[in-house]
Design a protein around this motif. Structure first.
Motif, mmCIF file in Angstrom:
data_model
loop_
_atom_site.group_PDB
_atom_site.id
_atom_site.type_symbol
_atom_site.label_atom_id
_atom_site.label_comp_id
_atom_site.label_asym_id
_atom_site.label_seq_id
_atom_site.Cartn_x
_atom_site.Cartn_y
_atom_site.Cartn_z
ATOM 1 N N ASN A 38 -30.171 -40.396 35.185
ATOM 2 C CA ASN A 38 -30.367 -40.189 33.744
ATOM 3 C C ASN A 38 -31.459 -39.158 33.459
ATOM 4 O OD1 ASN A 38 -28.482 -42.281 33.368
ATOM 5 N ND2 ASN A 38 -30.101 -43.804 33.457
ATOM 6 N N GLY A 39 -31.596 -38.159 34.314
ATOM 7 C CA GLY A 39 -32.593 -37.118 34.111
ATOM 8 C C GLY A 39 -34.019 -37.556 34.396
ATOM 9 N N ARG A 40 -34.180 -38.695 35.048
ATOM 10 C CA ARG A 40 -35.506 -39.215 35.375
ATOM 11 C C ARG A 40 -35.620 -39.431 36.875
ATOM 12 N NH1 ARG A 40 -35.849 -44.291 31.351
ATOM 13 N NH2 ARG A 40 -37.234 -43.384 29.838
ATOM 14 N N TRP A 46 -33.540 -49.665 43.417
ATOM 15 C CA TRP A 46 -33.738 -50.979 42.817
ATOM 16 C C TRP A 46 -34.199 -50.836 41.365
ATOM 17 C CZ3 TRP A 46 -37.605 -53.647 40.417
ATOM 18 C CH2 TRP A 46 -37.405 -55.013 40.248
ATOM 19 N N CYS A 47 -35.128 -49.919 41.096
ATOM 20 C CA CYS A 47 -35.637 -49.723 39.731
ATOM 21 C C CYS A 47 -34.541 -49.208 38.806
ATOM 22 C CB CYS A 47 -36.836 -48.785 39.717
ATOM 23 S SG CYS A 47 -38.396 -49.648 39.962
ATOM 24 N N VAL A 48 -33.663 -48.352 39.301
ATOM 25 C CA VAL A 48 -32.556 -47.846 38.485
ATOM 26 C C VAL A 48 -31.645 -49.000 38.099
ATOM 27 C CG1 VAL A 48 -30.535 -46.331 38.446
ATOM 28 C CG2 VAL A 48 -32.643 -45.571 39.556
ATOM 29 N N THR A 49 -31.279 -49.825 39.070
ATOM 30 C CA THR A 49 -30.402 -50.970 38.824
ATOM 31 C C THR A 49 -31.060 -51.973 37.888
ATOM 32 O OG1 THR A 49 -29.446 -50.693 41.017
ATOM 33 C CG2 THR A 49 -29.105 -52.819 39.944
ATOM 34 N N TRP A 50 -32.312 -52.288 38.126
ATOM 35 C CA TRP A 50 -33.016 -53.276 37.313
ATOM 36 C C TRP A 50 -33.105 -52.814 35.865
ATOM 37 C CZ3 TRP A 50 -37.070 -54.202 34.123
ATOM 38 C CH2 TRP A 50 -37.439 -55.536 33.952
#
Length: 67
Positions: A38-40, A46-50
């Protein structure tokens, strides 16, 4: 935050948008665990999924009848 090669000053400041962990030992785009989504830049998958699951829970909680 990224330390300059001579470690005398901070060259840039970067942190995971989900958990806030500082990404400073390696450039964020070169660190082995970092993930771009998402451009970040995140510290891990794990942080993306959470974060995605958190947004889903928030949407569900805002719907009438959702608990």
């Amino acid at each position: 935050m990224k330390f300059a090669p001579n470690r005398l000053y901070v060259e840039s400041y970067a942190k995971c948008p989900n958990c806030g962990i500082l990404l400073y030992e390696n450039p964020a785009n070169e660190a082995p665990d970092t993930v771009r989504a998402n451009g970040r830049i995140y510290c891990s998958a794990w942080c993306v999924t959470w974060e995605a699951e958190r947004e889903k829970r928030r949407r569900e909680a805002g719907e009438p009848g959702a608990q």
